[in-house]
Design a protein around this motif. Structure first.
Motif, PDB file in Angstrom:
ATOM      1  N   THR A   1      31.111 113.203  85.665  1.00 34.22           N
ATOM      2  CA  THR A   1      29.865 112.940  86.527  1.00 34.22           C
ATOM      3  C   THR A   1      29.536 113.986  87.409  1.00 34.22           C
ATOM      4  OG1 THR A   1      29.207 111.098  88.220  1.00 34.22           O
ATOM      5  CG2 THR A   1      31.446 112.113  88.712  1.00 34.22           C
ATOM      6  N   ASP A   2      28.335 114.163  87.833  1.00 32.26           N
ATOM      7  CA  ASP A   2      27.857 115.177  88.651  1.00 32.26           C
ATOM      8  C   ASP A   2      28.058 114.974  89.965  1.00 32.26           C
ATOM      9  OD1 ASP A   2      26.135 117.690  89.022  1.00 32.26           O
ATOM     10  OD2 ASP A   2      24.488 116.416  89.154  1.00 32.26           O
TER      11      ASP A   2
ATOM     12  N   HIS B   1      26.483 111.455  91.409  1.00 30.25           N
ATOM     13  CA  HIS B   1      25.418 110.604  90.351  1.00 30.25           C
ATOM     14  C   HIS B   1      26.237 109.715  89.583  1.00 30.25           C
ATOM     15  CE1 HIS B   1      21.782 110.085  88.430  1.00 30.25           C
ATOM     16  NE2 HIS B   1      22.414 110.573  87.316  1.00 30.25           N
TER      17      HIS B   1
ATOM     18  N   GLY C   1      23.311 107.325 100.515  1.00 27.43           N
ATOM     19  CA  GLY C   1      22.978 108.418  99.553  1.00 27.43           C
ATOM     20  C   GLY C   1      21.969 108.996  99.683  1.00 27.43           C
TER      21      GLY C   1
ATOM     22  N   LEU D   1      18.488 111.668  97.525  1.00 27.77           N
ATOM     23  CA  LEU D   1      17.959 112.346  96.371  1.00 27.77           C
ATOM     24  C   LEU D   1      18.098 113.696  95.984  1.00 27.77           C
ATOM     25  CD1 LEU D   1      14.521 110.320  96.208  1.00 27.77           C
ATOM     26  CD2 LEU D   1      16.466 109.949  94.838  1.00 27.77           C
TER      27      LEU D   1
ATOM     28  N   LYS E   1      17.427 112.780  91.196  1.00 26.49           N
ATOM     29  CA  LYS E   1      18.605 112.113  91.139  1.00 26.49           C
ATOM     30  C   LYS E   1      19.359 111.454  92.165  1.00 26.49           C
ATOM     31  CE  LYS E   1      20.418 114.659  87.030  1.00 26.49           C
ATOM     32  NZ  LYS E   1      21.627 115.411  86.550  1.00 26.49           N
ATOM     33  N   ARG E   2      19.599 110.254  92.009  1.00 24.78           N
ATOM     34  CA  ARG E   2      20.146 109.477  93.162  1.00 24.78           C
ATOM     35  C   ARG E   2      21.704 109.842  93.211  1.00 24.78           C
ATOM     36  NH1 ARG E   2      21.760 106.409  97.085  1.00 24.78           N
ATOM     37  NH2 ARG E   2      21.988 104.279  97.453  1.00 24.78           N
ATOM     38  N   TYR E   3      22.261 110.153  94.241  1.00 23.24           N
ATOM     39  CA  TYR E   3      23.566 110.526  94.632  1.00 23.24           C
ATOM     40  C   TYR E   3      24.222 109.460  95.626  1.00 23.24           C
ATOM     41  CZ  TYR E   3      23.199 114.800  91.640  1.00 23.24           C
ATOM     42  OH  TYR E   3      22.959 115.863  90.928  1.00 23.24           O
TER      43      TYR E   3
END
Length: 158
Positions: free
Chosen positions: A102-103, A118, A127, A129, A133-135
């Protein structure tokens, strides 16, 4: 290795997040943790890794342990009797990347470092953005916190 790392100047935190780990140490860690998370959902696996990092290492600030700020490589975190937020964040990020593919990004708050992941699953919670991407926050210093929980005194920075 710890003696060698003592000769390093203090580097930018991103270099610790992106450093590789000694193969022997890394293999031992991954071999021990992989069976514990196998068959778990992404969220369950991340929470297991969070608990491992949150509870396996005693906390002490660098000022109290070393007399000044001292970011640690993963090998040093295992070696020294104490770790603090950035040391745990570096370890968690490495474990999540290696075990879950995973990132992970480091999150810098005033006086605190955490991480965010992410994942494919939809997770409620705190979280951000980043690069479209949503983290989801995953704080390896916030004891017993699950993914998506930010320490209360840092929520104002979300």
């Amino acid at each position: 290795m710890v003696s060698f790392f003592k000769t390093y100047p203090q580097l930018d935190i991103d270099l610790y997040f992106n450093s590789e780990v000694n193969q022997k140490i890394g293999t031992q860690l991954l071999t021990q943790l992989r069976p514990i998370i196998n068959g778990k959902s992404e969220v369950e696996a991340i929470n297991i890794l969070l608990r491992f990092v949150q509870r396996s290492f005693k906390y002490k600030t660098d000022g109290k342990q070393f007399g000044s700020e001292n970011y640690l490589f993963l090998e040093e975190t295992i070696f020294y009797p104490y770790s603090d937020c950035e040391d745990r964040a570096v370890m968690f990020a490495w474990l999540a990347r290696k075990l879950l593919k995973t990132d992970v990004v480091g999150i810098s708050y005033p006086g605190h470092i955490a991480t965010a992941v992410h994942i494919k699953s939809t997770v409620k919670g705190d979280g951000l953005l980043y690069n479209g991407k949503r983290y989801v926050i995953a704080d390896p210093t916030y004891i017993n916190a699950n993914m998506g929980q930010t320490m209360p005194n840092f929520r104002k920075y979300e």
